[in-house]
Every structure is written in C-alpha cells, then in structure tokens.
Design a protein around this motif. Sequence first.
Motif, PDB file in Angstrom:
ATOM      1  N   CYS A   1      23.946 -13.799 -24.463  1.00 53.66           N
ATOM      2  CA  CYS A   1      24.698 -14.294 -23.014  1.00 53.66           C
ATOM      3  C   CYS A   1      25.614 -13.372 -23.050  1.00 53.66           C
ATOM      4  CB  CYS A   1      24.648 -15.795 -23.264  1.00 53.66           C
ATOM      5  SG  CYS A   1      25.801 -16.494 -21.613  1.00 53.66           S
TER       6      CYS A   1
ATOM      7  N   ARG B   1      20.325  -7.070 -22.019  1.00 54.60           N
ATOM      8  CA  ARG B   1      21.081  -7.735 -21.264  1.00 54.60           C
ATOM      9  C   ARG B   1      22.380  -8.161 -22.361  1.00 54.60           C
ATOM     10  NH1 ARG B   1      21.342 -13.200 -19.106  1.00 54.60           N
ATOM     11  NH2 ARG B   1      23.482 -13.042 -20.193  1.00 54.60           N
TER      12      ARG B   1
ATOM     13  N   LYS C   1      32.065 -12.769 -17.333  1.00 50.76           N
ATOM     14  CA  LYS C   1      31.116 -13.934 -17.284  1.00 50.76           C
ATOM     15  C   LYS C   1      31.664 -14.868 -16.186  1.00 50.76           C
ATOM     16  CE  LYS C   1      28.314 -14.743 -19.719  1.00 50.76           C
ATOM     17  NZ  LYS C   1      27.066 -14.826 -19.229  1.00 50.76           N
ATOM     18  N   PRO C   2      30.774 -15.242 -15.115  1.00 51.43           N
ATOM     19  CA  PRO C   2      31.438 -16.353 -14.156  1.00 51.43           C
ATOM     20  C   PRO C   2      31.020 -17.649 -15.086  1.00 51.43           C
ATOM     21  CG  PRO C   2      28.922 -15.674 -13.963  1.00 51.43           C
ATOM     22  CD  PRO C   2      29.664 -15.215 -15.291  1.00 51.43           C
TER      23      PRO C   2
ATOM     24  N   GLU D   1      26.191  -8.382 -15.698  1.00 51.94           N
ATOM     25  CA  GLU D   1      26.594  -8.816 -14.592  1.00 51.94           C
ATOM     26  C   GLU D   1      28.013  -8.223 -13.822  1.00 51.94           C
ATOM     27  OE1 GLU D   1      26.464 -13.390 -14.365  1.00 51.94           O
ATOM     28  OE2 GLU D   1      27.471 -13.385 -12.635  1.00 51.94           O
TER      29      GLU D   1
ATOM     30  N   GLN E   1      23.493  -7.060 -12.474  1.00 54.31           N
ATOM     31  CA  GLN E   1      23.083  -8.436 -12.184  1.00 54.31           C
ATOM     32  C   GLN E   1      24.024  -9.153 -11.224  1.00 54.31           C
ATOM     33  OE1 GLN E   1      22.021 -10.773 -15.742  1.00 54.31           O
ATOM     34  NE2 GLN E   1      23.144 -12.646 -14.845  1.00 54.31           N
TER      35      GLN E   1
ATOM     36  N   GLY F   1      24.811 -12.584 -10.371  1.00 56.56           N
ATOM     37  CA  GLY F   1      24.612 -14.104 -10.911  1.00 56.56           C
ATOM     38  C   GLY F   1      24.194 -14.883  -9.822  1.00 56.56           C
ATOM     39  N   ALA F   2      23.787 -16.228 -10.377  1.00 62.24           N
ATOM     40  CA  ALA F   2      23.097 -17.260  -9.357  1.00 62.24           C
ATOM     41  C   ALA F   2      24.421 -17.797  -8.586  1.00 62.24           C
ATOM     42  CB  ALA F   2      22.745 -18.548 -10.271  1.00 62.24           C
TER      43      ALA F   2
ATOM     44  N   ARG G   1      15.931 -18.438 -11.729  1.00 63.37           N
ATOM     45  CA  ARG G   1      16.636 -18.851 -13.212  1.00 63.37           C
ATOM     46  C   ARG G   1      16.718 -20.477 -12.913  1.00 63.37           C
ATOM     47  NH1 ARG G   1      20.992 -21.687 -11.878  1.00 63.37           N
ATOM     48  NH2 ARG G   1      22.344 -20.994 -13.477  1.00 63.37           N
TER      49      ARG G   1
ATOM     50  N   ASP H   1      13.876 -16.231 -15.615  1.00 59.50           N
ATOM     51  CA  ASP H   1      14.980 -16.476 -16.642  1.00 59.50           C
ATOM     52  C   ASP H   1      14.798 -17.921 -17.277  1.00 59.50           C
ATOM     53  OD1 ASP H   1      17.189 -17.121 -17.961  1.00 59.50           O
ATOM     54  OD2 ASP H   1      18.509 -16.241 -16.631  1.00 59.50           O
TER      55      ASP H   1
HETATM   56  C1  PEP Z   1      23.722 -15.005 -17.183  1.00 62.61           C
HETATM   57  O1  PEP Z   1      22.508 -14.226 -16.885  1.00 62.61           O
HETATM   58  O2  PEP Z   1      24.340 -15.070 -18.367  1.00 62.61           O
HETATM   59  C2  PEP Z   1      24.103 -16.099 -16.097  1.00 62.61           C
HETATM   60  C3  PEP Z   1      25.309 -16.522 -16.023  1.00 62.61           C
HETATM   61  O3  PEP Z   1      23.168 -16.432 -15.219  1.00 62.61           O
HETATM   62  P1  PEP Z   1      22.983 -17.198 -14.121  1.00 62.61           P
HETATM   63  O4  PEP Z   1      23.887 -16.681 -12.986  1.00 62.61           O
HETATM   64  O5  PEP Z   1      21.798 -17.328 -13.642  1.00 62.61           O
HETATM   65  O6  PEP Z   1      23.854 -18.782 -14.277  1.00 62.61           O
END
Ligand code: PEP
Length: 361
Positions: A121, A145, A150-151, A183, A201, A203-204, A256, A288
């Motif tokens: 992660c 990955r 990190k969000p 990301e 990436q 993210g969502a 995801r 995912d």
């Molecule tokens: C991730 O891929 O680590 C992630 C934060 O994914 P998502 O944006 O789908 O929550």
Amino acid sequence: MHTFGTARHASARALGSHAVVIVMAPKASETDIAGVVSHIEAHGGQAFVSRGVMRTIVGVVGSEEVLETLDADGLPGVAETMRITAPYKLVSAQNHARRTTVRVGGVPIGPETFTLIAGPCAVESASQTLEAARMAKRAGATLLRGGAYKPRTSPYAFQGLGLTGLRILAEVREEVQLPIVTEVTDVGEVDVVAELADMLQVGARNMQNFALLKKLARTRKPILLKRGPSATVKEWLSAAEYLLHGGNENVVLCERGIKTFDNSLRNTLDLAGVALVKEMTHLPIIVDPSHATGKRSIIPACARAALAVGADGVIVEVHPEPEKAWSDGAQSLTFENFAELMNGLRVPMKSVTSTVPALVM
Ligand code: PEP
Ligand code: MN
C-alpha cells in the motif's frame, strides 16, 4: 431555424453526432419556441423544430462545447431537456474500431493480456519495499505498485514518505526490473512523480480533481484512473474524457469499490460496472480487489471474478509482514496468499453441470 426533413438531416450529420432534445410544455407559446430557437442559435447550435398535436420538440445539434454551454432548462416554455449523446466522445467505444492497449514501461495493459500489478500500500522503507517487490515479481506480477504520497482519511494517519518514498521506488525498480505505478495526490507533485514513475495513479478521492486531471493530461504518461467511491460510471468516464481531451490517451480505468448501503466490507465491488464499462469504452479496465473489499481472505476470489467479467488485470496490495503494515494491513496479501491468487487465475473455471443438452446452433 430548420424543420425536420430529409434535406435537413444531411446538415445535421455534417455538424457531428452530438444532440440534445428540448421538449416544450404543452402550453408553450410561439414566442417561447422562437426564444428557444434563438437561444440555440446564439450558442452556435442548429435547431430543428418538430410540431406535434400536443407538444413541440426542438432538436439541437452542435459541437460538444455548444451542448455543454446551452443550459436551456430554465427558458420560458421548456418542460425538459434530454441529452441523447454521451458527453465523452473520446473515451466512447462508438468511435473506436479496436480496444486500446496502454504500455507501461513496455508492459501491456489491454485486451490481449491479464496484467498483475502488486506491491505495498505504502512505501515504508527501502527494505520493506524491496521485499514486497521481490514477492510480487516471484509470484508473477509485471508491474510494481507502492504509495509515496498517500491520501489518508485522517490527518493523524501516516501520510507517506513523499519524495523519499518515490526515490526508494525508483531504486527498487532498478533492482527488481519492474516498472512502477504510484499515486499523485496534488498538482504540485505531478512533475516529480512523472519524472520518476512509469504510471501515475489518480486515487479514488481525486477522480474529479479537474486541475490535477488537466495537468496529468499534459504529461502524456500512462495514467491509472480509479473510480471515485461515490462516482457513477458516467462521472468516471467524464473524468477520463478530461485526460483524453487534454491530449493523453494512455488511460487505464480501475474499479476499486464504491459506497453502498452494505458495510460488511470496506466497499462494494461493482463487477457489473466493469462489464458495462468494457461495452462503453475502448480503454483498458482493471480491478482493485484490495481496496474494494479490505479483506485479505476474499481477494483471490474477487480477482478470479474480475478475470471472468472481462477485466484486463488486477492491482493488489502485498506486504512482507501485513500485521506490521503502516497502512491497509488487513487487506495486504502475504507471499502465500498472492501465490494462491495467481494459481486460482491459472485454474480453469468450474464446468457447468446441466441436464439440458448442448444447443446446436
Ligand atoms: C491506494 O491504491 O493505495 C489507494 C489509496 O487507493 P484508492 O484511491 O482506491 O483508495
Ligand atoms: Mn492502500
């Protein structure tokens, strides 16, 4: 103004296939209808008036820009407006004879392959990332990955190692020879992430960060566009349209999980949405199952389901010691879990038992 007729249909075709239908209220006056027609023409569209016994409808043909700025709903005498063509012509399958394959550092994601992306992660340290990368490669992943930016839902949670994490990923790429997916959470990070990573990436939580999408479009780098937790398929495809409209056709979609009434799992994996998206667009789509479920034990089953429904690959989280992970440990696979997932994908699906004889076509 035009009335519907054979000669007029030819000019409608010349303007392209983008159309809106405006339905006038039964008591709309001639002045209302004329007002709607001049509104359309002032916006650069062509109006086609069709008079029925009870109602008049006004067809509008024009470019995507004309239709998006028309805003005819509030005009006097208008009952409703209906868009009859999708506002995402570039991602739509309609104008594409073949499905798109996106290449990430030479690794294809598209209809010919089922691509495995795996890794932690978050990048926590050089040794943890290297170990996870070796696990991923040994079990058959072709892309690595790992999150450096990190969000996180809580400001108190681990926010990622940032640039240090990115550099670790770049070193690990050299060591294990796997292109990297990571990301980008903010416009200000785009240049450095684009320089060091192979695929960026979205993210969502950032699916509708339009400033970010516009900037990413200009990089021309492969983009992994995750579906927002509460985004409809149409909103997701419109977000992808931003990337293609800005000049970047290297877009891979990623389902995801979405928010629904059921909270038994972290999210609800929308597999029907995956099948639908495959019909609607020419872009590759992957699943995912890690973030969709949040539950390690069912990730292999969901990966098999993704393959069965026509996805072009999966992205999963792996960790050398999931119980010690700084984020998403409960959904991180051990090497054994990941090997099980891979074996499951190689085993042929169960055969159907049926008393009905096979149909002869
Ligand atoms: C991730 O891929 O680590 C992630 C934060 O994914 P998502 O944006 O789908 O929550
Ligand atoms: Mn995660």
